[in-house]
Design a protein around this motif. Structure first.
Motif, PDB file in Angstrom:
ATOM      1  N   CYS A 179      10.242   8.619  -2.483  1.00  0.00           N
ATOM      2  CA  CYS A 179      11.322   7.902  -1.794  1.00  0.00           C
ATOM      3  C   CYS A 179      10.875   7.394  -0.440  1.00  0.00           C
ATOM      4  N   LEU A 180      10.169   8.217   0.292  1.00  0.00           N
ATOM      5  CA  LEU A 180       9.773   7.784   1.632  1.00  0.00           C
ATOM      6  C   LEU A 180       8.814   6.606   1.584  1.00  0.00           C
ATOM      7  N   SER A 181       7.922   6.570   0.585  1.00  0.00           N
ATOM      8  CA  SER A 181       6.991   5.445   0.539  1.00  0.00           C
ATOM      9  C   SER A 181       7.747   4.142   0.318  1.00  0.00           C
ATOM     10  N   VAL A 182       8.751   4.191  -0.552  1.00  0.00           N
ATOM     11  CA  VAL A 182       9.521   2.961  -0.782  1.00  0.00           C
ATOM     12  C   VAL A 182      10.360   2.623   0.435  1.00  0.00           C
ATOM     13  N   LEU A 183      10.916   3.656   1.052  1.00  0.00           N
ATOM     14  CA  LEU A 183      11.707   3.406   2.256  1.00  0.00           C
ATOM     15  C   LEU A 183      10.842   2.771   3.327  1.00  0.00           C
ATOM     16  N   GLY A 184       9.635   3.312   3.466  1.00  0.00           N
ATOM     17  CA  GLY A 184       8.716   2.748   4.442  1.00  0.00           C
ATOM     18  C   GLY A 184       8.446   1.281   4.160  1.00  0.00           C
ATOM     19  N   ALA A 185       8.231   0.978   2.894  1.00  0.00           N
ATOM     20  CA  ALA A 185       7.983  -0.412   2.534  1.00  0.00           C
ATOM     21  C   ALA A 185       9.186  -1.278   2.892  1.00  0.00           C
TER      22      ALA A 185
ATOM     23  N   VAL B 285      14.762  -7.185  -1.618  1.00  0.00           N
ATOM     24  CA  VAL B 285      15.537  -6.749  -2.778  1.00  0.00           C
ATOM     25  C   VAL B 285      14.808  -5.622  -3.510  1.00  0.00           C
ATOM     26  N   VAL B 286      13.521  -5.837  -3.747  1.00  0.00           N
ATOM     27  CA  VAL B 286      12.763  -4.848  -4.522  1.00  0.00           C
ATOM     28  C   VAL B 286      12.732  -3.510  -3.794  1.00  0.00           C
ATOM     29  N   THR B 287      12.374  -3.535  -2.523  1.00  0.00           N
ATOM     30  CA  THR B 287      12.259  -2.257  -1.831  1.00  0.00           C
ATOM     31  C   THR B 287      13.625  -1.661  -1.521  1.00  0.00           C
TER      32      THR B 287
ATOM     33  N   VAL C 226      11.817  -5.284   6.425  1.00  0.00           N
ATOM     34  CA  VAL C 226      12.864  -5.729   7.363  1.00  0.00           C
ATOM     35  C   VAL C 226      12.224  -6.242   8.643  1.00  0.00           C
ATOM     36  N   ALA C 227      11.305  -5.450   9.169  1.00  0.00           N
ATOM     37  CA  ALA C 227      10.658  -5.862  10.416  1.00  0.00           C
ATOM     38  C   ALA C 227       9.933  -7.186  10.260  1.00  0.00           C
ATOM     39  N   LEU C 228       9.204  -7.307   9.169  1.00  0.00           N
ATOM     40  CA  LEU C 228       8.448  -8.542   8.948  1.00  0.00           C
ATOM     41  C   LEU C 228       9.386  -9.735   8.800  1.00  0.00           C
TER      42      LEU C 228
ATOM     43  N   ALA D 215       0.813  -1.215   0.000  1.00  0.00           N
ATOM     44  CA  ALA D 215       0.000   0.000   0.000  1.00  0.00           C
ATOM     45  C   ALA D 215       0.844   1.260   0.000  1.00  0.00           C
ATOM     46  N   LEU D 216       1.990   1.228   0.685  1.00  0.00           N
ATOM     47  CA  LEU D 216       2.770   2.462   0.769  1.00  0.00           C
ATOM     48  C   LEU D 216       3.237   2.962  -0.602  1.00  0.00           C
ATOM     49  N   PRO D 217       3.924   2.149  -1.368  1.00  0.00           N
ATOM     50  CA  PRO D 217       4.309   2.660  -2.688  1.00  0.00           C
ATOM     51  C   PRO D 217       3.101   2.984  -3.563  1.00  0.00           C
TER      52      PRO D 217
END
Lengths: 618, 172, 101
Positions: A37-43, A94-96, A48-50, A11-13
């Motif tokens: 950039c921030l939306s992808v960073l958020g993803a 990798v993608v994000t 990472v957390a997941l 959803a973020l991107p």
């Protein structure tokens, strides 16, 4: 981090794309960049957390999130669902991750472009689509993502659509992909009807325990072949690779992200996802997937040797490396394939971004014959390119060495293919060195004052240099091979990398030989002639010509026929004939209007008599 | 007695009808129409419709036929009554059709039962009709008066001479 | 009623038919109008007869309204006729065929 976070990764991107798409104009360059950039960073951070969660709690292995009931026909149900398992996690990272770096790079690269917000909208949309593909819990959701990335690819290749070459390239990509997709759809249908489900876990279960009597079943083999055909389209393998070189018309960051690191790996991902199916489909893996991969690898590497457009060299290189991945899958080395996918994402993106820096500095110049002498003026870029090229060639201790070595090891058992792989390794090192020499060494062939790129572009480059250099250690046995530990459970098997020193030495020797050969052949900016071989290579061994004759020309002829004979003469004439008939009927009926009152009265009377008679006689 | 009255009136009306249709001069047609109207008035009397009979004479015979005669006089000089040739063709169609119509209508009519009940006293008298008119048929009555107004306006407008009419039009 | 109602109705039908034939056959507009009046009267006769038969004054009222409407119709119709005559100088119905397609 519970399963609720999974949809947010997509959803973020997607939100970023919407915001930039609808209000990009009002946000201004800075706003657009931040959103994107921030939306992808958020993803990425969510991923990472997941992933940490996933590793920490091995019991609750996969997190599946059902979004809504999509298709419900009797007993056949397909939900719109996402899953977070090891394979998905790897690709998502990798993608994000790489995607984020490229987003930042794009801020610098596209700074002067008037269609800034449109670019980032598409780029975000691509990331979202790719994530849908990767996180899909069943074949249909994956397919939705598959199609969407195809669309984004088209949009981004033809980003500068006023350029006819770019527009044509976008079209070509879409059409060729369509061919693959047709096979893909048939494959989906075949699989669904055979297994009664499209859910990956279900399929694994059905095919897992001894294949449930379906091993080698012809329908299964057919499904696998069809699905693989779809994969060849997206991943640019023989014979559906022709769109990738042309796709270089798009902006270089796009080439880096889509046509090197992510979208083109979708085919590899597909095979990985459907591993149980492919494994049970008898001869497909060893007799189709592996040979196609190996052949493509060699083919593309040879063609790369004679390319003058630096990006095209890299494009063919990508095709070749993808071939390696398929080869690995074909000989049963799933982890090796995905390891290479990861390292390739690092060093290929690095190579493309370096190429982009060159283009940026020299105002779009990318012809190897016009480059040169850049090692002094663009040291960072030069470093990046060298690291990338060395990694590509498989020089230890860079990342490419580790993953390529694994693939070679996996292929060791199948003699012929192993030789092809080894030979390709030589050619790869050769063309990589050639590119590096011609682009950076010697005397400058172009006027201008090139310099290293601005920070926005430089930092991602640096990041990728690091990743390409040390990323391979993730597979090092003496470090516990964290990569393999992570991914192995996905196949349920155990496949620790354990090549013997002899193999390793051979591989390194071959790679080094390639580098040396390249250096010797091209130092001082020489270009060995190679006569007829060169001509064959330049014509890509006749593949494009074959397509032109077998597909393009008949297609155009058919279109012409249909438009002239069928449409113009057939349909149009039928329509006019109808109109004419109506007019003629009208003229005839017109004569009944005499304007004579008494005739009208007579008519009235006649009618009245008839009615009356009917009434009375009833 | 009644029978005699009926027969005479019927014959007269038929003769008159024939006259209307067949006469060469329009004036003769108008006069034949008069005969028909008169015969019908007598028939109405035999049918206990006194008010209507008188109305018939006053309105129809007295006003409408007069109107016809006026118009005939107005246009008289311009009405050539040569026996028109296409009449033959039309007649060939009309007469059989007409006969068919008559036969059909009669057949239908004769199917109706005829209760020969005696009528109440005062049936058809002015008072009786008046009661109905202003009672059950009040709405049609009002509408009919509206219609008469429309007719009058139409007559005035259409009847004014063309020059003054156009003049009025151009002044707008 | 010594004379059966049927006789009246047959007479009415006959007059109606005569009127119809007149409409179809005659070319002079005026005679056409008169034929129409003949038809209307025939209908009136039928109405009155049936009123007598059923003892319902409604039939007579109907004839009354027919009368009123016929009057108006004659007035308007003849005015139009006069106009046509003034413009075209003919009362022959066959020559008024502007509606001809």
């Amino acid at each position: 981090m519970g399963a609720w976070a999974v949809p947010w990764v997509v959803a973020l991107p997607l939100a970023g794309a919407l915001v930039n798409g609808l209000w990009g104009g009002r946000l201004g360059r800075r706003g657009v960049s931040l959103v994107a950039c921030l939306s992808v960073l958020g993803a990425f951070l969510l991923s990472v957390a997941l992933t940490r969660d996933l590793v920490a709690s091995p019991g609750a292995e996969d997190r599946t999130v059902r979004l809504f009931e999509w298709i419900a026909v009797g007993d056949f149900r397909i939900p719109a669902a996402l899953v977070w398992d090891r394979l998905a996690a790897l690709l998502a990272l990798v993608v994000t991750g790489v995607g984020f770096l490229i987003h930042v790079y794009s801020v610098g690269y596209m700074a002067e472009d008037p269609d800034y917000s449109r670019y980032f909208t598409y780029l975000n949309l691509f990331v979202a689509s790719m994530l849908v593909l990767v996180l899909g819990a069943n074949l249909l959701v994956l397919f939705v993502g598959w199609e969407l990335v195809g669309l984004c690819s088209y949009l981004l290749i033809g980003f500068w659509f006023e350029r006819p070459a770019a527009a044509a390239a976008g079209r070509k990509a879409f059409v060729v992909n369509r061919v693959g997709d047709a096979a893909f759809v048939l494959g989906i249908l075949s699989t669904g009807s055979l297994l009664g489900t499209l859910d990956f876990r279900e399929m694994a279960r059905l095919l897992g325990e001894g294949g449930g009597g379906l091993r080698g079943h012809p329908a299964l083999v057919t499904s696998a072949l069809l699905l693989f055909a779809g994969a060849t389209g997206k991943s640019a393998q023989l014979p559906l690779y022709v769109w990738l070189p042309d796709a270089m018309e798009g902006p270089t960051p796009v080439s880096a992200l889509i046509h090197a690191a992510t979208m083109v790996t979708a085919g590899v991902f597909l095979v990985g996802r459907l591993w149980p199916l492919f494994e049970a489909a008898g001869p497909v893996l060893p007799w189709v997937v592996a040979p196609v991969g190996a052949a493509t690898a060699l083919f593309a590497a040879t063609v790369a040797v004679v390319q003058y457009d630096l990006k095209r060299v890299l494009a063919y290189s990508t095709i070749s490396q993808l071939g390696y991945m398929f080869l690995a899958l074909g000989v049963g080395g799933g982890t090796a394939a995905f390891f290479h996918l990861t390292t390739h994402a690092f060093f290929k993106a690095l190579l493309f971004l370096a190429a982009g820096s060159v283009m940026h500095a020299l105002h779009g110049q990318i012809d190897l014959r016009r480059l040169g002498g850049l090692w002094k003026s663009m040291p960072l870029t030069f470093l990046g390119f060298v690291v990338g090229a060395a990694s590509l060639s498989g020089i230890p201790p860079l990342s490419g060495f580790w993953s390529k070595e694994e693939i070679l090891h996996a292929a060791h058992g199948s003699g012929g293919l192993w030789l092809v792989a080894l030979g390709t390794s030589f050619v790869t090192a050769y063309y990589a060195t050639r590119a590096a020499v011609l682009a950076f060494l010697g005397d400058p062939q172009s006027p201008g004052r090139p310099h290293d790129p601005p920070p926005a572009m430089a930092w991602p480059l640096a990041g990728l240099v690091v990743l390409s250099a040390v990323g391979g250690f993730l597979g090092a046995k003496w470090l516990g091979a964290p990569f393999h530990a992570f991914l192995e459970p996905a196949w349920g098997g155990h496949e620790a990398p354990a090549p013997d020193l002899g193999e390793v030495a051979l591989a390194v020797a071959v790679a080094t030989a390639g580098v040396v050969a390249g250096w010797l052949a091209h130092r001082g900016r020489r270009e060995p002639q190679l006569g007829p071989v060169r001509r064959a290579l330049e014509a890509q061994w006749g593949v494009e010509a074959l397509y032109e004759a077998a597909v393009v020309r008949p297609g155009r002829a058919l279109a012409h026929l249909l438009s002239e004979a069928v449409d113009l003469r057939g349909v149009d004439r039928a329509a006019s004939a109808l109109a004419e008939a109506v007019v003629r009927a009208g003229s005839t009926i017109r004569t009944w209007q005499t304007g004579n009152v008494r005739q009208y009265a007579a008519g009235l009377l006649a009618g009245a008599v008839v009615l009356f008679a009917y009434w009375v006689l009833r | 007695m009644e029978v005699l009255l009926f027969v005479v009136s019927a014959v007269l009306s038929l003769a008159g009808g024939l006259g209307v249709v067949a006469a060469r001069q329009p004036v003769h047609s108008a006069l034949s129409l008069l005969v028909v109207l008169g015969a019908l008035a007598v028939l109405y009397l035999t049918l206990a419709a006194e008010f209507l009979a008188v109305l018939q004479v006053i309105v129809y015979a007295g006003a409408i036929v007069v109107l016809f005669l006026f118009v005939i006089m107005l246009l008289h000089a311009q009405t050539p009554e040569s026996r028109p040739s296409p009449v033959g063709a039309q007649a060939a169609v009309a007469v059989p059709l007409g006969l068919a119509l008559w036969v059909g209508l009669s057949a239908a009519a004769l199917q109706l039962p005829a209760p020969a009940s005696p009528v109440p006293e005062g049936f058809g008298s002015t008072e009786a009709v008046g009661r109905e008119l202003f009672g059950t048929f009040l709405l049609p009555f009002e509408v009919a008066s509206l219609l008469l107004v429309v007719g009058i306006v139409a007559a005035v407008v259409l009847g004014s001479s063309p020059s003054s009419y156009e003049r009025r039009g151009r002044e707008r | 009623m010594t004379v059966p109602a049927g006789a009246y109705l047959v007479l009415s039908a006959a007059l109606f038919t005569l009127g119809t034939v007149g409409v179809l056959v005659r070319r002079t507009a005026l005679v056409l109008f008169m034929s129409i009046e003949l038809m209307l009267n025939a209908v009136n006769l039928a109405f009155v007869t049936l009123a007598r038969v059923h003892g319902d004054l409604g039939g007579q009222l109907a004839a009354f309204f027919v009368l009123v409407v016929a009057a108006v119709e004659v007035v308007v119709g003849l005015s139009i006729l006069v106009h046509i005559f003034r413009t075209r100088d003919t009362v022959d119905v066959d020559e008024v065929d502007l509606l001809r397609g």
